[in-house]
Each structure stands twice: as structure tokens, then as C-alpha cells.
Enzyme design. Structure first.
Site, PDB file in Angstrom:
ATOM      1  N   GLY A  93      38.280  47.149  28.472  1.00 47.82           N
ATOM      2  CA  GLY A  93      38.721  46.313  27.366  1.00 47.82           C
ATOM      3  C   GLY A  93      40.161  45.874  27.348  1.00 47.82           C
TER       4      GLY A  93
ATOM      5  N   GLU B 269      36.568  52.078  32.308  1.00 44.50           N
ATOM      6  CA  GLU B 269      35.673  51.022  32.834  1.00 44.50           C
ATOM      7  C   GLU B 269      36.326  49.639  32.717  1.00 44.50           C
ATOM      8  OE1 GLU B 269      32.471  51.456  30.063  1.00 44.50           O
ATOM      9  OE2 GLU B 269      31.641  53.219  31.046  1.00 44.50           O
ATOM     10  N   PRO B 270      37.491  49.443  33.328  1.00 46.40           N
ATOM     11  CA  PRO B 270      38.114  48.124  33.211  1.00 46.40           C
ATOM     12  C   PRO B 270      37.361  47.085  34.031  1.00 46.40           C
ATOM     13  CG  PRO B 270      39.372  49.493  34.724  1.00 46.40           C
ATOM     14  CD  PRO B 270      38.254  50.352  34.204  1.00 46.40           C
TER      15      PRO B 270
ATOM     16  N   ARG C 129      37.883  43.035  33.176  1.00 42.99           N
ATOM     17  CA  ARG C 129      38.760  41.867  33.131  1.00 42.99           C
ATOM     18  C   ARG C 129      40.148  42.126  33.714  1.00 42.99           C
ATOM     19  NH1 ARG C 129      38.034  37.941  29.003  1.00 42.99           N
ATOM     20  NH2 ARG C 129      36.777  39.490  27.929  1.00 42.99           N
TER      21      ARG C 129
ATOM     22  N   CYS D  16      26.454  16.833  29.939  1.00 44.66           N
ATOM     23  CA  CYS D  16      26.158  15.950  28.809  1.00 44.66           C
ATOM     24  C   CYS D  16      26.198  16.681  27.482  1.00 44.66           C
ATOM     25  CB  CYS D  16      24.800  15.305  29.042  1.00 44.66           C
ATOM     26  SG  CYS D  16      24.769  14.475  30.623  1.00 44.66           S
ATOM     27  N   GLU D  17      27.347  17.223  27.140  1.00 41.01           N
ATOM     28  CA  GLU D  17      27.579  17.888  25.857  1.00 41.01           C
ATOM     29  C   GLU D  17      29.058  17.755  25.560  1.00 41.01           C
ATOM     30  OE1 GLU D  17      26.752  21.860  24.879  1.00 41.01           O
ATOM     31  OE2 GLU D  17      24.838  21.904  25.927  1.00 41.01           O
TER      32      GLU D  17
ATOM     33  N   TYR E 284      34.348  37.043  34.109  1.00 43.65           N
ATOM     34  CA  TYR E 284      33.446  36.311  33.217  1.00 43.65           C
ATOM     35  C   TYR E 284      33.462  34.809  33.529  1.00 43.65           C
ATOM     36  CZ  TYR E 284      33.887  40.880  31.133  1.00 43.65           C
ATOM     37  OH  TYR E 284      33.912  42.239  30.970  1.00 43.65           O
TER      38      TYR E 284
HETATM   39  C1  LIG Z   1      32.151  44.741  29.083  1.00 42.00           C
HETATM   40  C2  LIG Z   1      32.281  46.211  29.218  1.00 42.00           C
HETATM   41  C3  LIG Z   1      33.348  46.760  29.947  1.00 42.00           C
HETATM   42  C4  LIG Z   1      34.449  45.922  30.558  1.00 42.00           C
HETATM   43  O1  LIG Z   1      35.220  45.267  29.622  1.00 42.00           O
HETATM   44  P1  LIG Z   1      36.552  44.495  30.092  1.00 42.00           P
HETATM   45  O2  LIG Z   1      37.061  43.886  28.860  1.00 42.00           O
HETATM   46  O3  LIG Z   1      36.149  43.498  31.109  1.00 42.00           O
HETATM   47  O4  LIG Z   1      37.487  45.522  30.635  1.00 42.00           O
HETATM   48  C5  LIG Z   1      33.396  48.126  30.096  1.00 42.00           C
HETATM   49  N1  LIG Z   1      32.440  48.934  29.571  1.00 42.00           N
HETATM   50  C6  LIG Z   1      31.402  48.448  28.875  1.00 42.00           C
HETATM   51  C7  LIG Z   1      30.394  49.377  28.331  1.00 42.00           C
HETATM   52  C8  LIG Z   1      31.285  47.070  28.671  1.00 42.00           C
HETATM   53  O5  LIG Z   1      30.258  46.591  27.967  1.00 42.00           O
END
Ligand SMILES: *Cc1c(COP(=O)(O)O)cnc(C)c1O
Length: 421
Positions: free
Chosen positions: A239, A275-276, A278, A346-347, A375
């Protein structure tokens, strides 16, 4: 920081001129930098050291197997949210004991797939999922290590579509009910409770919500231990946000995030997972497009590109900003004018930016969308029967196509006409 810089007046990915890639594969395409992916992964491992930890890349942000192999070869774990992502991690050579399985809707076939191939842990999100996983484990005669994802009811202060830690969101179990749910998990056959999981949202630009959530996780660790559970692992989710608008954004650094983790949960004797997605992949990728037309409207000029919302949906879906830069470096002080930057779909939603100030553009000129690694390609579709665009990986002065553009035959070949037609 990334490795997409102007050199001798031309935008490069590491040592490769973007224009050379365009000449070889055609536009539009995504291009990723190995050096940037590597640097961002290492920022996290350095930020968490010396705590015992595993950085699990969130595959959903950028799932090309070649990219996963870059990170997997560095020792990264992987966070998967589907059977397909699990297969990608394995195809990249990542062993099962470095793969964590997240997501609110895991099916029994997906659970079986992961248990057969090997899994580090399931992050379970509900009581029905606990029961389903227990049944699968019993039928296979195995035991699955699990954490339970708690919803800490913390406002991540991000876009509502990617906030996941408020009690009205579908994710995790309410933290107030954790005692009851952990007791049920401990009593179910086939499950081995080992920890706690939390993930409050994506593109967080402030550390305060993480702090609030992790303090609640620390409290819960003490409570669950007092209730007899063994808690040895904390999965703190992903996140951390990135600067999409370079001129005026400065999100927190991984080092400060690491210090926050140490301060809030560092003394619990737990192994830490994060869990990075982005922050590792976002600034490691560009979307490169060509100008098709410059169309002078009544009160504005449109820059019509060969990339569209089906290739990069973030502006249409989240109102997201991407910096757009010409591939040929504009002269210092060159005059700029406002353009609405749009694609051919076409939007009216197919608008990347409104009144964006750019130097004069001609048909055939190349432009690059920055921060498009996360993403981007993963959310692409073939809307308007526009082929999925190629993905390119650069390393030093080499580049390789890591997913080719499909032919129209391949696209049409997926449709079948029923026998009665
Ligand atoms: C989407 C997600 C992430 C990654 O989020 P980022 O903002 O890309 O770091 C990590 N863990 C879970 C469970 C997610 O759904």
C-alpha cells in the site's frame, strides 16, 4: 527514483533509447527497467533489516513472468490473489514456500492448486473460507499454515476504490471479532494458525494510517498469545504510495515505513512480511505511445494517441494523474500549450489528461506516460478489439520483448461460432 532519463536529448530506459524500442516493436508498448525494479525491492529489504522478514511482491500490480523472475531471483516472495497468479509465480521459479495467498474469494480448486504446488501461508479473510480451506486440507491429508486477515477499521485516506481497511469494506474479519474467529480456526482440522495479516489499502501517501493499523495488530498479538495461540508471523500488507505528479508529491520513503514497522511491531519476536506492489513496479514502467493526430477543437486542442483507456485504465477508472513527457527532450524554455490527451476508443472516458501543458506535437511524435508500471498492463483489455500491447524489459543496454503483441488471427481465433450458425 527511476532509470528513465533523457540522455543526449532523448528519453532512455537505462541504456536503451525509447525510440529504438519503438522502431523495433511499434507503439504503443510498456517498457520496464530491471534496475528500477531491483532498486525498489532492495529499498524494502534494507528498510526491514535486521528484522527477520520477507518482501512479497504483490503480483497483481505487474504480473509478467519475466518481471517476477527478476524479483524472485533477488529472493523476493510473492503475494498472489488467484490461482493464475500462483501459476505465474511458479513459472517464474519462485518456490512455494515464498508464496502467500491473499484474497476474499479463494475457491477450493485454487486452494488445492496452491497446496499441491507448495505454499508459505494462506491469508484467510472469513469464517466460511476457514471452513472451506479446512475441508480441502482434510481431503488432501495436509495442514495449511494460515494467518487471518483482520480489518482494523482504519481510514487509509486514499481513493475509495482502493481503501480496504474500513469496517464497511469487504476485506478481512472485524478486529473486534478476532478472538472468536481465531478460536474457531484453532479448532478446525487441517489448519495451523501462525499469524496475523492486515492490508488497509493502496497508494497511501501518509504513514499515520499504517501506524494506527500496526498498533492494533501489536495489541492483537498480545491478546491472541494470552488466549493460547502461537503468533510467529505478521503480514503487514502493501500500500505504500508513489509520486505520480513529480512536481508536487513526496510520499513517505520505504526507510521511514521500515522504521515505523520496527517501532510498532518490531519487538514482538515475529517474522515480518510486507506485500508492496505499486512501490516496486509503479515507477519501473513507462507506457509509450505515438501521436496519431493533433486535432484543433473549438476551445481546446486534442492530442490523439495510439494508446487508449484499454491499455492504461487508471485515469478513466480512478481519475488518476500520470505525468506525460515527450520522448525527444524539449528545448529548455520551449513554449507549452494545453492539450486534452485522449485515445481512439469510442468513449469520452478515454481521456488521459485534460488541459495538460506540453510542447507542440506532430503526428508520429512519441510520448511516454510515467509511473505506468503498476496497474497498467495488468488491467488492460482488448476493448474496441485493440490488441493487448507488448511488454518490454530493459537491462543495461539490452531490451527484450517479454510479451508480444498478438496478431488479429490470434485474437479472432479465440472466438468460436456455434454449430447452428
Ligand atoms: C493490492 C494488494 C497489495 C499491493 O498493494 P500496493 O498498493 O500495490 O502496494 C498487497 N496486498 C494485498 C492483499 C492487496 O490486495
Amino acid at each position: 527514483m527511476d532509470h528513465f532519463l533523457y540522455r543526449d536529448g532523448e528519453l532512455h530506459a537505462e541504456g536503451v533509447a525509447i525510440a529504438d524500442i519503438a522502431a523495433t516493436v511499434g507503439t504503443p508498448f510498456y517498457v520496464y527497467s530491471t534496475a528500477t525494479l531491483t532498486r525498489h525491492y532492495r529499498l524494502f529489504t534494507e528498510a526491514l533489516s535486521p528484522l527477520p522478514h520477507l518482501v512479497c511482491f504483490a503480483i497483481k500490480s505487474l504480473s509478467n513472468v519475466a518481471v517476477l523472475k527478476v524479483l524472485g531471483d533477488l529472493g523476493a516472495g510473492m503475494d498472489v490473489v488467484s490461482g493464475g497468479e500462483y501459476m505465474r509465480a511458479r513459472a517464474a521459479g519462485v518456490p512455494g514456500d515464498r508464496i502467500v495467498f491473499s484474497g476474499v474469494g479463494k475457491t477450493k480448486p485454487e486452494m488445492r492448486l496452491a497446496l499441491e504446488g507448495g505454499i508459505r501461508q494462506f491469508n484467510v479473510e472469513s469464517e466460511p473460507e476457514l471452513r472451506a480451506l479446512s475441508e480441502v486440507c482434510v481431503s488432501m491429508g495436509v495442514r495449511a499454515p494460515i494467518t487471518i486477515r483482520v480489518n482494523p477499521d482504519v481510514d487509509a485516506k486514499t481513493h475509495e476504490k482502493i481503501a480496504t481497511g474500513k469496517k464497511e469494506n469487504k476485506f478481512g474479519i472485524p478486529i473486534d471479532r478476532a478472538s472468536a474467529v481465531y478460536a474457531e480456526a484453532a479448532a478446525l482440522p487441517g489448519l495451523q494458525v501462525i499469524g496475523i495479516d492486515v492490508h488497509i489499502g493502496s497508494q497511501l501517501t501518509d504513514l499515520a494510517p499504517f501506524e494506527a493499523a500496526y498498533l492494533k495488530v501489536a495489541d492483537l498479538t498480545h491478546r491472541l498469545r494470552a488466549e493460547g495461540h502461537t503468533i510467529t508471523r505478521l503480514d503487514l500488507g502493501g500500500g505504500l504510495g508513489i509520486p505520480y505528479e513529480r512536481s508536487n508529491e513526496a510520499p513517505p520513503l520505504p526507510l521511514d515505513y521500515g522504521a515505523l514497522i520496527k517501532r510498532t511491531v518490531g519487538d514482538l519476536g515475529c517474522e515480518i512480511e510486507i506485500e508492496p506492489g505499486r512501490l516496486i513496479s509503479g515507477n519501473a514502467g513507462l507506457l509509450v505511445a505515438s501521436v496519431i493526430y493533433v486535432k484543433n477543437g473549438e476551445d481546446r486542442d486534442f492530442l490523439i494517441l495510439d494508446a487508449a483507456m484499454n491499455d492504461l485504465i487508471r485515469p478513466a477508472m480512478y481519475g488518476a494523474h500520470h505525468d506525460i513527457v515527450p520522448v525527444v527532450e524539449p528545448a529548455a524554455g520551449a513554449a507549452q500549450q494545453p492539450f486534452d490527451v485522449v485515445g481512439p476508443v469510442c468513449e469520452t472516458g478515454d481521456t488521459f489528461a485534460k488541459a495538460r501543458h506540453l510542447t507542440a506535437q506532430q503526428p508520429g511524435d512519441l510520448v511516454a506516460f510515467r509511473s505506468a508500471g503498476a496497474y497498467g498492463a495488468v488491467m488492460a483489455s482488448e476493448y474496441n478489439t485493440r490488441p493487448l500491447i507488448p511488454e518490454i524489459l530493459v537491462k543495461d543496454d539490452h531490451f527484450a520483448v517479454i510479451r508480444a503483441r498478438p496478431t488479429f488471427d490470434e485474437i479472432l481465433g479465440r472466438d468460436t461460432i456455434p454449430y447452428w450458425l
